[in-house]
Each structure stands twice: as C-alpha cells, then as structure tokens.
Design an enzyme around this catalytic site. Structure first.
Site, mmCIF file in Angstrom:
data_model
loop_
_atom_site.group_PDB
_atom_site.id
_atom_site.type_symbol
_atom_site.label_atom_id
_atom_site.label_comp_id
_atom_site.label_asym_id
_atom_site.label_seq_id
_atom_site.Cartn_x
_atom_site.Cartn_y
_atom_site.Cartn_z
ATOM 1 N N HIS A 165 0.827 -1.211 0.000
ATOM 2 C CA HIS A 165 0.000 0.000 0.000
ATOM 3 C C HIS A 165 0.863 1.263 0.000
ATOM 4 C CE1 HIS A 165 -3.211 -2.751 0.850
ATOM 5 N NE2 HIS A 165 -2.720 -3.076 2.038
ATOM 6 N N HIS A 179 -7.061 -4.629 -1.218
ATOM 7 C CA HIS A 179 -6.352 -5.885 -1.515
ATOM 8 C C HIS A 179 -7.009 -6.580 -2.695
ATOM 9 C CE1 HIS A 179 -6.333 -5.052 2.840
ATOM 10 N NE2 HIS A 179 -5.047 -5.277 2.726
#
Lengths: 329, 329
Positions: A57, A216
């Site tokens: 991320h 995700h």
C-alpha cells in the site's frame, strides 16, 4: 508477472533497504523484526504514533514516518498483517514516556495483532481503528467496514496534534473524530498482482470495473461496465455524502487517491469530476490531496475520500510535516 | 481502453482544471492558449523559467511550477508538442524584466516550437536543451539524444538559482552544466496507451521488456527477455557511468523515476539495486529522488538517472521549493 524485482521472497526486505537508503535523514529501519522509526526516536514527552499493516500500500505507512506524523510503521509481508513482536519492538523504541497510540486499519488480522502487542506493551497506550470505506459492511478480510485512504488523513491530523504535545486521551478522541467524519470508496479498473502469487488477484474483463473495491482487490459492491469519470464520481460522492450525512455549507477535504497503476493525469481529471459533484451538493472543498497514498500494488483505479473538516482539524492538517510522502510547512 | 476519463477530447482540459482546483494556492491556469503559471507571476527582477512539452508525463512540467522552480509550464496535447503561441503567451505573463529562460526537452517538435516562440518574444531570453537519455542516438521524435528525467533536476537546480536572482547567462550556463553531468536510461515492462489512440502504443510480449525505452514508448536499445532488478540496474548504471565518465569518489544524485504504472514498492527496490551498483563503482550517493516524476502515462517501468553533483549544485538542490510535486525546505 512483470515486476521490477529480484527474488519474490526478498521484495519487502530490498524495498525497505532502498527506502532507508533514500530517506536516511528521516528514518531508521530495523529488519528483524521489521519496523521503520523516526531517525530522532524517541521524542521525549510526546505521545508516539505507531501504525502498520500489510505491505503493498506504499507510501502507507512507512512514507508517513517523520516529524508531524508517525513515529513508527510496522510493515507486514505483502497484504499480510504484521506480527505483534514487530509492533511491540517498535513501541519500545519510540515510547517517549507520554504513551503510545496505535493507528490500525480495520482488518481482522491487523486488529488482533495490534491488540496482542498492546496487551504486552507495559506503557500507557490507546488505539484508533479506522473504518472509512463506505462500500461494504463486512468483507473478505474483516468484519465491519474496511480502513482505507482516510487513514492517511487520521495520521496527518493526529500526528500534528501529537507534535504539539497533546495527551493520549485527546489524541485518541481526535483520531476517532477524524475517522467518524471521513468516508471513502474506491474503484478498480484492473486487478493487482501479489509478487508471491505471480498472477492477478481477481479477474476483470476488458470492459468491466469493480465499484467499491477493497485495497487488496477484495470484492466491492458490484462488477459493472466501464463508467465515465463523471459517473464514477457521482456514484462515489453520492455514497459518501449519504454515509456522512453532510449538509450544505460543510467544509471538506477532498482526496483523490491513486491505487498505484493510474497516472496522475487521470487523478487530476477525477479531482475535477469529484469537485463538480461536491459543488452540486453544496460542499466547500477547503483542502485537497491528489496522488498515490494508499495503494494496492499495481492496481489501476482510484479511491475518493471526503473528510468533513472543522477549524481545529484544518489547522492541524496545515501544520508542518516532514516525511517521505508528505512534506510541507 | 481502461482509463478514468470522460471524453478523450477533453482529457487535458479536465485534468488541468482539476490541477488548478487542487493547487490554486500555487498556480493559475489559462486554457486558451494553455499554460500554467505561478500564482504570484510575474516575480519582478527574477529570470522567469518556462518549460513545457507534450502531456502524459505528469507531474512534468505543471507539477514543478511554483517557488524555487518553474514560473510557467506549457502543456501540449498528450505526447504532442505545445505550440509557439502558448509559450509566447506564458513568457509575456511571467517575464519579470530580468529575462526568460526556456527549458526544453530535446524533441524536434518541442525545440522548433520553442525556437519560434523565442524569436517572437521581445524580451531577453535564452534556452537550455536537455538530452540526458544515454540509450540511443536519434530516435522516433528527435535527432540526437532524448531529454527525459534529468529535466526535473535541471529545473530544480536552475530554479533555485533563479530564485536567488542569478542572471540569465549564469542560469543558462548552470543548466547546461547540470544536463552535461546527467545521464538517464529507462526500461518498459508494458506499453503506455494514449487516450486518443485507445490501444497500446507498442507491442510487448508477456515475457519481454524494452531496454532503453523513450518516454513516449519509442524503441530503446533492444527488446529483451524480462530481467531481474539487479541485472537492469547493472546494465543501466553501467551505460550511464560509461557516458558520464565518472570516477571513483564522485558525488552523485541517484533518481529512480517511475513511468506511471509501477508501484512505489518496486521503485524503492530499484533504488536498493541501483545503489549497490553505484557502491561497486565507487560513487557516493549524496542526494536521491524516488517516485513518479517524468512519466509515460500508464507505462510500467522506470528510469534511472545519475547526476554528478558539485557543492554549488548540491546547495541549490537543497534550497527551498514549493510546488505540487516537489516541496521542501
């Protein structure tokens, strides 16, 4: 799989080493267990802010370690929760005697591991759980709503207050307030590919996109035909405004966050589209953030976040910050 | 084609409007003809720096307009040179009476149009042509070497000197020096897709990459099987070091530049790989820059730039800058 890597097993280690080499003036990195801390740790008399989560991320969270934001970040493997020993070790390094505040995105593994670390940590501590994603209730990796891009805004605002030596209880209350006044929803045009998996996380046809996707690649609200930027902005802003119950005249921070594979040119175009929606709803965009801040590896797409701002939050947003990914003032 | 857009004909206009809405404290934008100028233009007694080129390389150049860097940027359509009337109009707005310096990447169309604008402009002026790409001599859009990511470094260093009120001749000499001491080479893992074309600019099989690619997807040195990050770094750093004729003990700035579709995690991993190559060659990395700065729409890949630094250049690199894409000091 097309990636700039060597061995899939060393991606995180080599990336962290590169991060430290590039930003050695801001951070120090420990590799066993893995954590990233402010070069100046600990800061005596200041509440220490610790965040973390699965890698993939970036710049979240290591890119936000530095003056005016986080004291430590604990990176797990890609899309995998960090372990309690990482969090505990980081807490012991950055604790300046005024307590430790954990900032945790609402994923079951993250929440459980941070809770275990908090139990083992002997100093004063509290936790903020972010759950700004309005797309879905319950998801692949969590119960309740997911914590996504507004975590950056929580970390910036609470980080500024911590730098000004606010106490632990005030910081906890402030973080909860920022989270409660934030809503986010994302859209994916392509899947991401986890290095160790070697293939796309999910399938998405050439004419489809995933509305409400998780960071995700978790399913969102629905898979739909490709939509225009304006239609995407209308649906997302509509969902957030409904969730936040904004009223005309509210001041908001508008964040357009790239998922990692979308060029800046499109993100600014999305800002324009989202701004027109905000104008229609009578919202005043008083602050903004556009770029790749809470990403999903190489996913194409973006998320839109609105945070309803008051004078205190605005002043803390504007306060100086010096990290790899945010730097001003 | 999967892009966050509305009408392909309005991509640039809508993106510029979003950019102005997000950064109205830094810039003002004119849409006919198109240019982006410092909000505080003109700055009296300061040489004005103007750059520009085709769009699709964001944040280049509009993201570098602000204090300590550019006074104006002239964006053409995607991968298309801006026109002389844009450059002339921008020059007239930002000229503070101390002359105008044009910073031009070496593409035949850009060079020709900036020359025409310079001829029409009645004030004092000079031009710097960047040509840092060591991959190939002559290419699809230019004679000689291409100007790529080191243009960012030229704009930062010359911009700092201009802010300190250096005169036009000194700035021209400084910019030429930075360019002469810089070398860049890129690699593409995927093609980019120009919105108006709607399909990838070039074909690249699932197991191939383009070594030495240009920032418009122009051919590089050769199409090769996918290489590891270490092997890519070895070939690129080797080519740059040969071109710059570096010697052991040289101070260098190492820049890892994302092409737009590659996540930050991989860019930091490439920094680690490139650093090990620099260490092997005895180069001291004294400054660094990692991120998406000179992109090629949604292309996956990166470029590596080395700039040999002296004390003056280092001090100017460190000087304050306040733009959308670079902000420190």
């Amino acid at each position: 799989m097309k990636k700039l890597i060597n061995d899939v097993d060393n991606v995180l280690n080599e990336s962290l080493k590169g991060f430290e080499a590039a930003h050695g003036d801001l951070v120090k990195i420990n590799l066993d267990p893995k954590y990233v801390v402010r070069a100046s740790s600990p800061v005596k008399g200041k509440v220490a802010l610790i965040s973390g989560g699965g890698s993939g991320h970036e710049p979240l969270h290591a890119g936000f370690v530095g003056t005016g934001m986080l004291d430590a970040a604990c990176p797990g493997e890609v899309f995998t929760s960090p372990t309690p020993d990482q969090m505990l070790a980081a807490a012991e390094v950055v604790d300046g005697g005024a307590g430790v505040l954990f900032i945790v995105k609402n994923y079951s593994g993250d929440v459980m591991n941070f809770e275990m670390a908090a139990e083992m940590f002997e100093g004063e501590h509290a936790s903020i759980i972010t759950d700004d994603d309005v797309a879905v209730e319950d998801s692949l990796y969590t119960q309740g709503r997911r914590g996504v891009a507004a975590t950056v805004i929580v970390e910036k605002i609470v980080g500024a207050a911590a730098e000004q030596k606010a106490d632990l209880a005030s910081l906890k209350a402030l973080g909860d307030k920022v989270n409660r006044n934030s809503g986010t929803m994302g859209v994916a045009l392509t899947s991401c590919t986890v290095p160790a998996a070697g293939k796309p996380t999910f399938d998405l046809a050439a004419d489809k996109m995933e509305m409400g996707v998780g960071i995700h690649g978790e399913p969102g609200r629905r898979t739909v035909d490709l939509m225009s930027a304006d239609d995407i902005a209308e649906e997302i802003i509509g969902a957030i405004v409904k969730d936040l119950e904004t009223t005309k005249g509210d001041d908001v921070l508008l964040m357009i966050n790239g998922m990692g594979g979308t060029p800046l040119m499109e993100l600014y175009l999305m800002f324009d589209a989202a701004k027109r929606q905000c104008d229609d709803k009578g919202l005043n965009i008083t602050r903004s953030l556009v770029g790749n801040y809470c990403t999903s590896l190489d996913m194409a797409g973006c998320s839109i976040t609105l945070t309803r701002m008051d004078a205190e939050m605005t002043s803390l947003w504007d306060a100086p910050v010096k990290t790899a990914a945010l730097n001003w003032g």
